[in-house]
Design a protein around this motif. Sequence first.
Motif: not given
Lengths: 417, 241
Positions: A72-87
């Motif tokens: 599930d993409p939502v669960e996946l993203r919660r388990s991966i830290g993401y620093v977005i390029q535009s802060v």
Amino acid sequence: MTMIQIRDVNKRYDDGFHALKNINLEFRQGEMTVLIGPSGCGKSTTMRLVNRLVSPTSGTVEIGGRDIRSIDPVELRRSIGYVIQSVGLFPHMTIGRNVAVVPRLKRWDADKTARRVDELLDMVGLKPDLYRDRYPSELSGGQQQRVGVVRALAADPDIILMDEPFSALDPLSREQLQEDVARLQQELHKTIVFVTHDMDEALKIADRIVLMKDGEVVQSDTPDRMLRRPANDFVRTFIGQKRLEAGGAADVAEREAGPDLGGFVMADGPTVNDVMVTQPAVTYPGRGLAEAITTMERRKVDSLYVVDRQRKLLGSVSIYNVMDSYGDEDKTVADVMMPVRYSVQSGTPLTQAVELLASHRLHNVAVIDEDSRFIGLITRGSVVRHLAEKLPHGDNGEEPGSSTGLGPQGGNREEHS
Amino acid sequence: MTFADFADYFWRNRGLMGEYFLQHVQMVAAGVGLALLAGVPLGILCMRGRWTARLVLAVTGILQVVPSLAMLVLLMLWMGLGNATVMAGLFLYSLNPIVRNTYVGLQQVSGSLIDAARGVGMSRWQQLWRVRVPLALPYMMTGLRVAAVIAIGVATIAPLVGGDGLGREVYAGINGQNSLRIYSGALPAALLAIVADIGLGALQRRLDPAAARSRRPRAGGGASGKDGADAAVPPVPKAQG
Ligand SMILES: Nc1ncnc2c1ncn2[C@@H]1O[C@H](COP(=O)(O)OP(=O)(O)OP(=O)(O)O)[C@@H](O)[C@H]1O
Ligand SMILES: [Mg+2]
């Protein structure tokens, strides 16, 4: 062990643009992989495959052997830290709320979340009491970027994606954060994918560098191999001729140091702590020899102290040790380093250190703290500068406010032996 | 007629005037309130896709270009005379500014913030409620403000379809050719519109995230020099808090 596997991925955006062409990559467990390349080459797109912000037109992405389309993409993203390029801090949330966003989504309890937020703000040098309740618009660009970085770390993910996380930082905080991230990765075995434009940054923190161009991977290798065996001219230009001329590095110690190495000396108190260079050039035992030379060249020194990730002093390498074994590609710094014979404890009176320098004809002596962590370096130059400040200069007298010790010579020259 | 005459008349009839005024406010509040309840969800519905948005905005747009008198008369044919008809008219009139502004507000949230919201693992619903809606609030307030000002004006013709409010006094004045009464109805209505405009405008500015500032006083003395310099934001006036 392979953590993330990208297999035969092509990406065409809706407008028909072919952004990724047959990408095959693996990001290993506990390693820091740095994606680098010119603007628009597809670094962000590649990174965003991993948390399903971009879905491949063809090919697959696996995490821990599992096709991520089955997660599930939502669960996946919660388990991966993401620093977005535009802060991308949320302007209507306080700094504290911004950092707490993933823990809150994961329904951590409030106390635990609050403690974590403060711990993280502290880690990046933002006093929690001062910043927790501010809004993003009340922070400088660099401060916002630091908040963006810790937001990704908040829920303690195993995989962290960082898209140009340090681009708005001054060189000093940048160096500091690079070390924090390197330590995090080393101590906690995080798998980190890091995008940057800056080859120095990549060489410094990467376990593996992936150089991209026009949606293709040009070379994927360890920093050392990339320096030694650039796949083609593009890699060569991208790395920069200077860094490749390792043989020319022997005389770099003769050059003037740049002003950005950040050593500084306090005026009062004659202990070694007041005089030492506080950011001496170091390297790590696992680094390759070509990398060691690059570091020497960058820091304009002819030897390096070797420390582990806790900054414990392990030894030192000089340019001569490195050059002697340079032909052997499998050798690392650990194989050629020499034990450190002389060091002084933090708080030692300066006179003792000077005696040590004089009686053993040393060029410098390392300062370590009670946990034998390497905290600074006494060099002949730093002693001379200190004395020059203390003693009256002819009739000019001493300039008020010159006590920082950053003289016109740069004040940071490190004359390792 | 002098101002003294007007003041005198108004004062003698203050009870009735107060009653009309209250009725006016109630009709407007009910009509606009309902429009807010229906319009915000409709604005959110527009986010489902371009065609939904076009359809919804076309319908509310048409509703608003119908002349107010015609709208009220048509509603009267269907609903009969009375305040309910007026409120229904005000409701339909207010939908367009509210729906349109809600939609614009939700749409204008920058792509990079939505990217961040997706990236941290918000579901679509969470992206909407935790990011889009809070950032659209000032826009929704603009819609509400426009709707309220229009509704206050339209409500003055309520008596034509059997409604109450300040319009009563205006029409009584017209019928009796008594300008005192016309003023007594029209001036409070105008004042109400101005106050609503200013009041809702102030509320809108407070909800603007671009102006979001911590309200806590700055710890001036204790802060070290560097932090002090970082905090060189003008202090927030007390009155705002
Ligand atoms: N949503 C999109 N639709 C169409 N084209 C896109 C989209 N996103 C990115 N691209 C294009 O794909 C290419 C790669 O973009 P990407 O953001 O991955 O580059 P990058 O290597 O991260 O560049 P930078 O260093 O400037 O951030 C670019 O040419 C870009 O214009
Ligand atoms: Mg990018």
